[in-house]
Every structure is written in C-alpha cells, then in structure tokens.
Scaffold this motif. Structure first.
Motif, PDB file in Angstrom:
ATOM      1  N   PRO A  12      48.357  23.157 -33.720  1.00 49.23           N
ATOM      2  CA  PRO A  12      48.811  22.632 -35.017  1.00 49.23           C
ATOM      3  C   PRO A  12      48.114  21.344 -35.431  1.00 49.23           C
ATOM      4  O   PRO A  12      48.469  20.754 -36.459  1.00 49.23           O
ATOM      5  CB  PRO A  12      50.309  22.391 -34.770  1.00 49.23           C
ATOM      6  CG  PRO A  12      50.395  22.091 -33.315  1.00 49.23           C
ATOM      7  CD  PRO A  12      49.347  22.937 -32.647  1.00 49.23           C
ATOM      8  N   VAL A  13      47.156  20.890 -34.667  1.00 55.09           N
ATOM      9  CA  VAL A  13      46.465  19.631 -34.942  1.00 55.09           C
ATOM     10  C   VAL A  13      45.263  19.903 -35.835  1.00 55.09           C
ATOM     11  O   VAL A  13      44.495  20.845 -35.598  1.00 55.09           O
ATOM     12  CB  VAL A  13      46.014  18.956 -33.628  1.00 55.09           C
ATOM     13  CG1 VAL A  13      45.303  17.640 -33.921  1.00 55.09           C
ATOM     14  CG2 VAL A  13      47.215  18.715 -32.727  1.00 55.09           C
ATOM     15  N   SER A  14      45.073  19.086 -36.844  1.00 52.48           N
ATOM     16  CA  SER A  14      43.919  19.236 -37.731  1.00 52.48           C
ATOM     17  C   SER A  14      42.694  18.567 -37.117  1.00 52.48           C
ATOM     18  O   SER A  14      42.808  17.675 -36.262  1.00 52.48           O
ATOM     19  CB  SER A  14      44.208  18.616 -39.097  1.00 52.48           C
ATOM     20  OG  SER A  14      44.385  17.213 -38.987  1.00 52.48           O
ATOM     21  N   ALA A  15      41.525  18.989 -37.574  1.00 54.52           N
ATOM     22  CA  ALA A  15      40.284  18.414 -37.049  1.00 54.52           C
ATOM     23  C   ALA A  15      40.185  16.934 -37.374  1.00 54.52           C
ATOM     24  O   ALA A  15      39.704  16.133 -36.558  1.00 54.52           O
ATOM     25  CB  ALA A  15      39.084  19.171 -37.628  1.00 54.52           C
ATOM     26  N   SER A  16      40.646  16.541 -38.553  1.00 54.43           N
ATOM     27  CA  SER A  16      40.573  15.120 -38.932  1.00 54.43           C
ATOM     28  C   SER A  16      41.467  14.265 -38.033  1.00 54.43           C
ATOM     29  O   SER A  16      41.078  13.157 -37.639  1.00 54.43           O
ATOM     30  CB  SER A  16      40.985  14.953 -40.399  1.00 54.43           C
ATOM     31  OG  SER A  16      42.298  15.436 -40.611  1.00 54.43           O
ATOM     32  N   ASP A  17      42.668  14.774 -37.695  1.00 52.67           N
ATOM     33  CA  ASP A  17      43.544  14.023 -36.790  1.00 52.67           C
ATOM     34  C   ASP A  17      42.922  13.883 -35.406  1.00 52.67           C
ATOM     35  O   ASP A  17      43.012  12.814 -34.783  1.00 52.67           O
ATOM     36  CB  ASP A  17      44.904  14.724 -36.667  1.00 52.67           C
ATOM     37  CG  ASP A  17      45.737  14.584 -37.927  1.00 52.67           C
ATOM     38  OD1 ASP A  17      45.442  13.675 -38.724  1.00 52.67           O
ATOM     39  OD2 ASP A  17      46.659  15.392 -38.113  1.00 52.67           O
ATOM     40  N   PHE A  18      42.295  14.955 -34.919  1.00 52.31           N
ATOM     41  CA  PHE A  18      41.669  14.864 -33.598  1.00 52.31           C
ATOM     42  C   PHE A  18      40.509  13.883 -33.612  1.00 52.31           C
ATOM     43  O   PHE A  18      40.367  13.068 -32.682  1.00 52.31           O
ATOM     44  CB  PHE A  18      41.179  16.237 -33.149  1.00 52.31           C
ATOM     45  CG  PHE A  18      40.426  16.209 -31.849  1.00 52.31           C
ATOM     46  CD1 PHE A  18      41.100  16.102 -30.643  1.00 52.31           C
ATOM     47  CD2 PHE A  18      39.038  16.243 -31.836  1.00 52.31           C
ATOM     48  CE1 PHE A  18      40.404  16.040 -29.444  1.00 52.31           C
ATOM     49  CE2 PHE A  18      38.338  16.189 -30.644  1.00 52.31           C
ATOM     50  CZ  PHE A  18      39.025  16.092 -29.448  1.00 52.31           C
ATOM     51  N   LEU A  19      39.665  13.951 -34.635  1.00 53.57           N
ATOM     52  CA  LEU A  19      38.515  13.038 -34.708  1.00 53.57           C
ATOM     53  C   LEU A  19      38.974  11.592 -34.822  1.00 53.57           C
ATOM     54  O   LEU A  19      38.345  10.688 -34.266  1.00 53.57           O
ATOM     55  CB  LEU A  19      37.637  13.403 -35.905  1.00 53.57           C
ATOM     56  CG  LEU A  19      36.894  14.746 -35.800  1.00 53.57           C
ATOM     57  CD1 LEU A  19      36.139  15.043 -37.087  1.00 53.57           C
ATOM     58  CD2 LEU A  19      35.934  14.746 -34.606  1.00 53.57           C
ATOM     59  N   THR A  20      40.097  11.362 -35.514  1.00 57.83           N
ATOM     60  CA  THR A  20      40.622   9.995 -35.629  1.00 57.83           C
ATOM     61  C   THR A  20      41.106   9.462 -34.285  1.00 57.83           C
ATOM     62  O   THR A  20      40.956   8.272 -33.980  1.00 57.83           O
ATOM     63  CB  THR A  20      41.788   9.962 -36.641  1.00 57.83           C
ATOM     64  OG1 THR A  20      41.330  10.453 -37.899  1.00 57.83           O
ATOM     65  CG2 THR A  20      42.311   8.546 -36.810  1.00 57.83           C
ATOM     66  N   ASN A  21      41.666  10.343 -33.455  1.00 55.42           N
ATOM     67  CA  ASN A  21      42.238   9.930 -32.163  1.00 55.42           C
ATOM     68  C   ASN A  21      41.354  10.316 -30.972  1.00 55.42           C
ATOM     69  O   ASN A  21      41.802  10.219 -29.825  1.00 55.42           O
ATOM     70  CB  ASN A  21      43.614  10.567 -31.988  1.00 55.42           C
ATOM     71  CG  ASN A  21      44.620  10.066 -32.994  1.00 55.42           C
ATOM     72  OD1 ASN A  21      45.246   9.028 -32.808  1.00 55.42           O
ATOM     73  ND2 ASN A  21      44.783  10.802 -34.096  1.00 55.42           N
TER      74      ASN A  21
END
Length: 493
Positions: A451-460
C-alpha cells in the motif's frame, strides 16, 4: 627439515605471518561467538526441559543455530582459503625448485599444510576461546537489559563439551582452509610452477571496463591501470568480489524491505487507527453477544477517558468484539491501559492494547531487525574485505615488480598512489552498482504489491544508512591499500 623450513619462512616473512595469524584470530573470534551463543541457548533449553519434566526435542532455534554455525564455518573456510592461497601462491617458484630437488607432490602438500596449520592454528584456538568468552559477555548484557521482562532465570554456562566443540570446529576449519590450496599447489608441474613464479604484471589485452571509462576523463591513465590490474588478479580476488557483492546486495535489499515494511505498517495500522482509538479492548468471539454495557460504563468512569466506541470497519468479518477507547493525552492513555491490563490480567479471551505502546514496541523490534541486518551484512563484507587485505598484503613482492615497471615507463609515484585509490574505489563501486540496479527492480515489484506509494518510499529511503555502510566498506578496503602502498614503497629488506 620441516621444522627448519617453517622457522626460516617465519623469519623471512614476518609481515605475512602476522597478517595470516591476525586474520585467523579475527575469523575464529567470530566463529567462537556463534558457537558460544548457540551452545548457551541449547544449554538453557535442555535445563528448562529437565526442570519442566519434558522431553527435549529438535526445535527451530536449534536448527537455525546449526545452520548459522555451518554457514559461518563455510564463510571462514572461504576467507582463510583465500588467504592461504595468496600466501602459498606467492612462493610458487620456490615450490617448483623444491620439486626439481626431488620433492614429491605429497611432500609439497604436507609442507604447505603443516606451514598453514603452524602459522594459523594457535591464533585460531585462542580466537575461539576469546569468542566464546565474548558470547558470555554479550548474553549477560542482554539478560541484564531484559531482567524485568523474564518469567524465569536462564542458565548461563558453557559446558566443557561446548568448549571442546568450539576448538574442534576451529581446528577443522583451519585444516580444511589450508588443505584446499595445498592440494591444488601440490599437484602443479615443475615447469608451470617456475613459469608462474616469474610472472610479472601483464595486461589482459581486454577492454578495461565501463566503470574505468566513465571516470577516465577525471583521473586519466590511473583508472585504466587500476582496472587492468584488478582484471589480471580477478581469480585471486574472486572471494572478495563475491562476498562484498553479496554483502552490499543483502544489505541494500534487506534495509529497503525493512523500510518498506515500516511504511506499510504505518499506513495499514498506526495511521489507520490514530484517530479511532488510543486503547483497545478485544474480547475473543464476542461479536455475536453484543456490547457489555457494564464494561462500557466502567471504562468511561476511568480518569482520562474521552470516548468509547465499538467495532472495526477494517475487520468486519471478525468474530471478536472491539471496544475503542479515546483518551485525553498520552499520559492518560498509559494510565488507562495500565488500569485495564491489571483488571483483566487473569481473564482469558480479553486483550488490552495501547496504540502508543504498540508503536514503541514496533520501533524496538525494528531497531533490533536493523541491527541484525547490519551485523549480517557486516560479516559478509568482512569476509570479502579480509580477502582484500590478504590479497593486497600477501603479494607485496609482485606489486613491487609491477610498480618498478611503471616507474621505468615514466609513471610517477603520485600516479601510482592514485591508481591504488582507484582500485579500492572499483572494488566497492562495482558490486554496489550491481546491488543498486537489482534493487531498483526488486523494490519496484515490492512497492506494486504494497500500500506504499513510490513517492513515500523515495522520501523515506534509507540513503544515509546505505551510504554509511558503503563508505565504511570502502574505508576498510582503502586501509588495506594504504598498508600495501607503505609496504610497496618501503625499502626491501
């Protein structure tokens, strides 16, 4: 004769002998630590089963420790085999001369095996004892930190059988590590031994690699020389390349998956329920019975309770009944959770959960997981880096001849030092590039299934953690080359 030969070799090659003994000591400390921790866990399990009157059985933990011990032994065998291979291959010409004097294959093999055991076995046995003593200290420290959470007092003692097992495993590891290269070199022909013993640095005649071409404009000929030098020694560096590549791949993959798991847990649990409940009471199988009004009134009467609601829309099919409690503050949440836990302590089928305590517990578990990833990847990396040390410091005479040829061709010492720096850079950057490319595909697939978006992963994304681990690996490799530079440029004795 054998004793005289080994004594003369030790006197003439003190630096190589010390390096091999130190490597054996470090490797055996790691082995002793693993064997010691495994023995302590098994010993505690056996004593606990005897106390409870139950029959001991093979558990997942015992199997896991056996597998870890076996993998650790195999890794150390590969690491020490590479070190022995470098040390023995450096005297290829001498072995050829021994054969011309009438030495048989078995005599040469016995000579090399005795030499390897004499130089490494005492340090290895000492290292195992140090590692097992370290396991007592580590387990003791862990038990001291968790004293308040245990229902019984574990048994912390190493039996004589465990110590004997550690010494036996260490001895077998050293003998096998020395035997593998000794068997190969013992069968080599006289002509090939003398011919390989006089080999100088030579170009492979193949392209020097895309990585060297990419930075060629920055450091010039040094990149080409470094790439060609590594390519000419790729067989000797095989263990280092594979171990470092596996370490970086495992580290980057596991730390990325841990980050993805953390973000997924945040999205599907903590953030989802952040505005729904602070403390939850779960009653097993009570969904059909309906709410207990007396329980709701009791909860509302507690200081700090703001509201009480029922149900969980995300678990509509559950047979359990959920009481969702909102509190006025974090302090009130802790007090309410404590009072409810004490009230239902001896009641089966009722569970009290605090969301803040769950978050703290999750963070502690993830910190332990990250520590495990760091330790696991570091062990793999140290195997490869140790091989780099043995390869660099074990071939000083051949590197001196190589440097002499370069100096005669007009290459300055400054350029040669930059070539050594480029070699250390290539050793780390090449496997890191492979790990990064593979992880792009792996993480992309994992994100699609989460359920995680690519933008959230790249941010963290744990860029600092990955960069720190990679930089630490490179600094250790650079240290090996700095020691090698000092030995190469030092006056020969």
């Amino acid at each position: 004769m054998l004793r005289t030969y080994i004594a003369n070799y030790i006197r003439a090659n003190k630096a190589s002998v010390i390096s091999l003994a130190a490597l054996s000591l470090i490797a055996s400390v790691m082995l002793g630590l693993v064997v010691g921790v495994g023995s302590l866990v098994v010993r505690d399990y056996l004593v606990r089963m005897e106390y409870l009157g139950e029959t001991p059985s093979v558990t997942g933990s015992s199997i896991a420790f056996a597998i870890v011990t076996a993998l650790c032994s195999i890794s150390i065998v590969l690491m020490l085999k590479s070190a022995f291979d470098v040390s023995m291959s450096a005297r290829m010409r001498n072995l050829g001369l021994l054969k011309t004097a009438g030495a048989s294959d078995s005599q040469v093999r016995l000579l090399l095996l005795a030499e390897g055991c004499t130089l490494s076995l005492p340090a290895a046995l000492l290292g195992v004892l140090m590692g097992m003593a370290l396991s007592l200290a580590v387990i003791g420290a862990i038990l001291a930190l968790t004293a308040g959470d245990r229902a019984y007092e574990p048994v912390i003692e190493l039996s004589p059988l465990s110590v004997a097992l550690g010494l036996l495993v260490s001895t077998a590891t050293i003998v096998l590590s020395a035997l593998l290269p000794a068997r190969r070199l013992g069968r080599i022909s006289v002509i090939k031994a003398i011919e390989q013993g006089t080999d100088e640095y030579r170009s492979t005649g193949r392209p020097y690699g895309i990585l060297a071409r990419l930075i060629d404009n920055r450091i010039g000929i040094e990149a080409k020389l470094a790439a060609c030098s590594l390519r000419s020694r790729r067989r000797n560096m095989r263990t280092a390349n594979v171990s470092i590549a596996c370490a970086l791949l495992a580290f980057v993959t596991l730390i990325n998956f841990e980050t993805l798991s953390h973000l997924s847990t945040q999205a599907t649990y903590f953030e989802r329920y952040a505005d729904v409940w602070d403390v939850r009471i779960t009653v097993d199988g009570a969904a059909d019975l309906g709410a207990d009004d007396s329980l709701i009134e009791m909860v509302r009467s507690l200081d700090g309770v703001d509201d009480v609601s029922l149900g969980d829309p995300y678990k509509a099919d559950s047979e359990d009944l959920f009481y969702n409690i909102r509190t006025e503050s974090r302090t009130a949440e802790a007090d309410v959770a404590l009072q409810l836990e004490q009230r239902f302590e001896n009641t089966e089928g009722i569970e009290v959960v605090s969301l803040s305590e769950e978050a703290e517990r999750d963070e502690r578990a993830r910190a332990g997981l990250r520590l495990f990833i760091d330790v696991f990847a570091s062990i793999l990396a140290l195997i490869g880096i140790s091989d780099v040390f043995s390869s660099v410091l074990g071939r000083i005479p051949s590197r001196r001849r190589e440097v002499s040829q370069m100096v005669a061709a007009g290459i300055s010492r400054k350029q040669i030092r930059r070539m050594f720096t480029a070699e250390s850079f290539f050793i780390i950057v090449r496997p890191f590039s492979i790990a990064a490319i593979l992880n792009i595909a792996i993480v992309a697939l994992a994100i699609c299934a989460s359920p995680v978006s690519a933008s959230d992963f790249l941010t963290n994304m744990p860029i600092v953690h990955i960069a720190t681990f990679t930089a630490a690996c490179w600094l250790l490799v650079r240290l090996a080359y700095l020691l090698g530079e000092h030995a190469v440029f030092a006056p020969a004795e």
